[in-house]
Design a protein around this motif. Structure first.
Motif: not given
Length: 183
Positions: A141-159
């Motif tokens: 998902f993205m928030h209203e300004l277009g930045s990625v926030t999270e996935s449909t089932a969990s938080n999102f992150g990159i290591v």
């Protein structure tokens, strides 16, 4: 009735027959209920009910979900579901999760508190369907300004290089319990 829409839920993972961070999940459920104006039963008793449901299911690796259904009068009534945890095949871990940023947006932070896990999940259901049509494993998902926030089932992150990169909560993502443990 109008009050039926203020139900909330919590989804937990069980490892080795124990619910991961049960107390933290119950506290997050309390926060969701408070935001929505939903009265909860005693959380210690609810925690015991969740543990008993997991034991009765006889599963060591499981997903435990509790939906709190408002009752008038009185506290919300828990509906507990315990299901086997379905992990991606080993090949998915080797190749990585295929993601797509979808056009659907999460509700703006200004309209609903993203810390509340409320029962209106149509946006996530549509996002999962979108991901399936695209042939990917998960939708972001993205928030209203277009930045990625999270996935449909969990938080999102990159290591990357031993550092965890993840969107800040103020962008409109749920405060993840595993995310907090990793930090």
């Amino acid at each position: 009735p109008e009050w039926a829409s203020n139900g909330c839920f919590e989804t937990m993972r069980a490892y080795g027959g124990r619910i991961f961070r049960l107390k933290a999940h119950l506290e997050r459920l309390r926060g969701s209920a408070a935001f929505l104006g939903t009265r909860l039963p005693d959380l210690r008793r609810l925690g015991s009910q969740l543990e008993q449901a997991l034991r009765r299911a006889g599963l060591k690796e499981a997903v435990v979900r509790v939906a709190m259904v408002p009752q008038r009068p009185g506290p919300a009534r828990p509906h507990i579901v315990v299901q086997p945890a379905h992990l991606p095949p080993e090949a998915v871990y080797r190749r990585g999760i295929r993601l797509a940023v979808i056009p659907a947006r999460k509700s703006p932070v200004s309209s609903i508190n993203p810390q509340a896990k409320y029962s209106a999940r149509l946006g996530s259901i549509l996002a999962v369907a979108d991901a399936q049509l695209r042939g990917v494993d998960e939708a972001l998902f993205m928030h209203e300004l277009g930045s990625v926030t999270e996935s449909t089932a969990s938080n999102f992150g990159i290591v990357s290089g031993g550092t965890i990169l993840t969107p800040p909560r103020w962008l409109g993502l749920l405060s993840g319990i595993t995310r907090d443990v990793l930090f």
